[in-house]
Design a protein around this motif. Structure first.
Motif, PDB file in Angstrom:
ATOM      1  N   THR A  94       0.838  -1.194   0.000  1.00 17.63           N
ATOM      2  CA  THR A  94       0.000   0.000   0.000  1.00 17.63           C
ATOM      3  C   THR A  94       0.873   1.244   0.000  1.00 17.63           C
ATOM      4  O   THR A  94       0.582   2.231  -0.692  1.00 17.63           O
ATOM      5  CB  THR A  94      -0.925   0.008   1.222  1.00 17.63           C
ATOM      6  OG1 THR A  94      -1.729  -1.180   1.205  1.00 17.63           O
ATOM      7  CG2 THR A  94      -1.832   1.221   1.209  1.00 17.63           C
ATOM      8  N   THR A  95       1.965   1.192   0.749  1.00 15.44           N
ATOM      9  CA  THR A  95       2.900   2.311   0.771  1.00 15.44           C
ATOM     10  C   THR A  95       3.553   2.497  -0.590  1.00 15.44           C
ATOM     11  O   THR A  95       3.640   3.614  -1.111  1.00 15.44           O
ATOM     12  CB  THR A  95       3.982   2.085   1.837  1.00 15.44           C
ATOM     13  OG1 THR A  95       3.360   1.985   3.117  1.00 15.44           O
ATOM     14  CG2 THR A  95       4.987   3.215   1.845  1.00 15.44           C
ATOM     15  N   SER A 103       0.673   3.878  -2.803  1.00 21.15           N
ATOM     16  CA  SER A 103      -0.018   5.087  -2.358  1.00 21.15           C
ATOM     17  C   SER A 103       0.863   6.325  -2.300  1.00 21.15           C
ATOM     18  O   SER A 103       0.351   7.439  -2.347  1.00 21.15           O
ATOM     19  CB  SER A 103      -0.654   4.850  -0.975  1.00 21.15           C
ATOM     20  OG  SER A 103      -1.661   3.864  -1.066  1.00 21.15           O
ATOM     21  N   VAL A 104       2.184   6.151  -2.218  1.00 21.61           N
ATOM     22  CA  VAL A 104       3.037   7.347  -2.244  1.00 21.61           C
ATOM     23  C   VAL A 104       2.908   8.076  -3.578  1.00 21.61           C
ATOM     24  O   VAL A 104       3.220   9.260  -3.679  1.00 21.61           O
ATOM     25  CB  VAL A 104       4.518   7.007  -1.979  1.00 21.61           C
ATOM     26  CG1 VAL A 104       4.726   6.528  -0.573  1.00 21.61           C
ATOM     27  CG2 VAL A 104       5.047   6.008  -2.983  1.00 21.61           C
ATOM     28  N   THR A 126       2.122  12.815   0.790  1.00 15.50           N
ATOM     29  CA  THR A 126       1.733  11.408   0.868  1.00 15.50           C
ATOM     30  C   THR A 126       2.791  10.571   1.572  1.00 15.50           C
ATOM     31  O   THR A 126       2.465   9.655   2.332  1.00 15.50           O
ATOM     32  CB  THR A 126       1.475  10.851  -0.546  1.00 15.50           C
ATOM     33  OG1 THR A 126       0.496  11.665  -1.197  1.00 15.50           O
ATOM     34  CG2 THR A 126       0.961   9.423  -0.481  1.00 15.50           C
ATOM     35  N   ARG A 165       2.143   8.184   4.649  1.00 12.77           N
ATOM     36  CA  ARG A 165       2.508   6.759   4.650  1.00 12.77           C
ATOM     37  C   ARG A 165       3.486   6.465   5.787  1.00 12.77           C
ATOM     38  O   ARG A 165       3.449   5.385   6.377  1.00 12.77           O
ATOM     39  CB  ARG A 165       3.144   6.374   3.312  1.00 12.77           C
ATOM     40  CG  ARG A 165       2.240   6.485   2.107  1.00 12.77           C
ATOM     41  CD  ARG A 165       0.875   5.892   2.296  1.00 12.77           C
ATOM     42  NE  ARG A 165       0.877   4.535   2.812  1.00 12.77           N
ATOM     43  CZ  ARG A 165      -0.224   3.843   3.115  1.00 12.77           C
ATOM     44  NH1 ARG A 165      -1.418   4.395   2.963  1.00 12.77           N
ATOM     45  NH2 ARG A 165      -0.144   2.612   3.554  1.00 12.77           N
ATOM     46  N   MET A 183       3.077   3.549   8.434  1.00 10.04           N
ATOM     47  CA  MET A 183       4.145   2.560   8.610  1.00 10.04           C
ATOM     48  C   MET A 183       4.621   2.517  10.057  1.00 10.04           C
ATOM     49  O   MET A 183       4.892   1.440  10.602  1.00 10.04           O
ATOM     50  CB  MET A 183       5.305   2.878   7.668  1.00 10.04           C
ATOM     51  CG  MET A 183       4.997   2.628   6.195  1.00 10.04           C
ATOM     52  SD  MET A 183       6.358   3.120   5.109  1.00 10.04           S
ATOM     53  CE  MET A 183       7.554   1.837   5.495  1.00 10.04           C
ATOM     54  N   SER A 236      -9.242   1.970   6.060  1.00 11.82           N
ATOM     55  CA  SER A 236      -9.129   2.302   4.641  1.00 11.82           C
ATOM     56  C   SER A 236     -10.491   2.334   3.972  1.00 11.82           C
ATOM     57  O   SER A 236     -10.772   3.216   3.155  1.00 11.82           O
ATOM     58  CB  SER A 236      -8.222   1.284   3.938  1.00 11.82           C
ATOM     59  OG  SER A 236      -6.915   1.334   4.450  1.00 11.82           O
TER      60      SER A 236
END
Length: 445
Positions: free
Chosen positions: A63-64, A67-68, A248, A252, A256, A281
């Motif tokens: 996801t990181t 999504s970044v 973002t 993230r 994390m 989410s």
């Protein structure tokens, strides 16, 4: 004295119709995205707690990794909608194509990095010896879908900027259905376990990217926009996305840190945390539907030079966001007896999950305000302020979260720290919205 309310009510109704026309389809599309992870969690969760814990670590990393680069969608939506407001559809789509080419380049680079660094990344997250092998397996396979997911982000931004949220809804529904069917068939039918879940997700992601490319290419040909990569255009897209990338990355980093802290609390806590993140989410994307409408509408208003209309619709969307957050919080509380058994039958995981779930419910009205204001400022192209505001939020959250295990706190304390993070975000966004400095008109900012 009697005329103002008469004028205001039709204006409010017009804005409500405008918001709903974009937000309702966007809601379906956005909810489908976290449902990918929730479906994987529900299917893999019944394989065992180590498998679910491994999925929790791998899913956070993936996801990181994707999504970044959400700026590929957000910055593109803002830029394209401004061009639409100015009446230049050809330039709008051409700008969107630059974003798609940038997505392919970035996706390939991220794929290579994740494949090479998978063991180190899993170790960095503190996965236990029992969970780490499952995390590595899921991470290596699912990384193959990263380029497709970045293309999906960029193409979605183009379509939303063109004031179309129905197409992303249709693609998301098809992708979710395909993902669920493939996961069931490969995990249990083919007996591939967690690897089957990863392969099912990759195939669904590639199918979604193909569908989006078909729609965007067809639109480009209709309006005479070039499909070839343009170095200057790609470079401009990358530069415009830098502030949103900083914003973002900071967000993230927050998630994390939260996952790393939960992993050190034990397998039961990280498993419960993964379930909570899946729900978080889902709720975030649901509330973000109004923000997506805000990005498209605000960009169009400012592109057309109507700053007062942009301000008015901002206020209306904020009301929608807070009310929707209250509704979401109530639904979480009412649905908890049904929700929890879907993901785990382990009583230890359930005990860790329940009190933290109530904290998530209480935070939803704040989340509604945050997501709406975030979307408004993105639609206005106010990325630099968003970057600085999120860096400040990270500076507040990090020490609060890291103190949780040091002070003997558990998963519930960690989620109170998450709520503090959202309160800081709300304060910074409210200050900017009230200042009016984001109201910059024109086809470009």
């Amino acid at each position: 004295m009697t005329q103002a309310p008469t004028t205001a009510k039709p204006t409010a109704r017009r804005h409500d119709r405008e918001i709903l026309a974009l937000a309702v389809p966007a809601f379906g599309a956005l909810v489908a995205e976290p449902l990918f992870v929730m479906a994987d969690s529900a299917i893999v969760g019944h394989l065992g707690t180590p498998q679910l814990a491994g999925l929790g670590v791998a899913a956070a990393l993936l996801t990181t990794a994707v999504s970044v680069f959400v700026f590929l969608a957000y910055a593109t939506t803002a830029a394209v909608s401004r061009r639409v407001g100015a009446g230049d559809l050809q330039a709008a789509i051409r700008q969107g194509m630059d974003g798609i080419w940038l997505a392919l380049l970035l996706g390939t680079a991220v794929l290579v990095a994740v494949l090479l660094g998978a063991p180190g990344l899993v170790s960095l997250f503190g996965a236990s010896e029992t969970a780490a092998p499952y995390a590595e397996t899921y991470l290596r396979i699912s990384a193959l879908g990263i380029p497709a997911m970045l293309v999906v982000l960029a193409a979605t931004g183009v379509i939303r900027g063109l004031q179309d949220t129905r197409t992303p809804l249709y693609v998301a529904i098809g992708g979710f259905a395909l993902n669920g069917a493939l996961n069931m068939a490969l995990v249990y039918g083919a007996g591939l376990g967690i690897a089957g879940s990863a392969w099912g997700t990759v195939i669904a992601q590639c199918a979604m990217a193909g569908a989006y490319l078909f729609v965007v290419v067809r639109g480009a040909r209709r309006h005479g926009a070039s499909l070839r990569p343009d170095a200057a255009g790609i470079r401009a897209c990358a530069q415009a996305g830098v502030p949103l990338l900083v914003r973002t990355l900071s967000l993230r980093a927050i998630l994390m840190i939260a996952t790393a802290v939960a992993a050190r609390l034990g397998d039961a806590d990280i498993a419960a945390h993964q379930i909570l993140l899946s729900l978080w989410s889902l709720l975030a994307f649901a509330l973000d539907a109004i923000a997506i409408a805000g990005q498209a509408i605000i960009g169009r208003y400012l592109g057309a030079g109507d700053t007062e209309g942009a301000r008015t619709v901002c206020r209306r969307m904020l009301t929608w966001g807070v009310v929707s957050g209250v509704v979401m919080g109530v639904l979480v509380v009412l649905a908890r007896p049904v929700f929890i058994p879907l993901f785990t039958s382990d009583p230890v995981v359930e005990d860790a999950l329940l009190p933290a779930l109530l904290v998530v419910a209480l935070a939803q009205p704040v989340c509604g305000a945050v997501f709406v204001l975030d979307g408004v400022l993105m639609g206005a192209g106010d990325g630099r302020y968003l970057a600085w505001a999120m860096l400040l939020t990270l500076a507040v959250f990090a020490p609060a979260a890291l103190m949780v295990p040091a002070l003997g706190g558990g998963l519930t304390a960690l989620w109170w720290a998450m709520t503090l993070m959202m309160l800081v975000r709300m304060a910074t966004l409210q200050l900017r919205a009230r200042s009016g400095r984001w109201l910059v008109a024109g086809a470009t900012r």
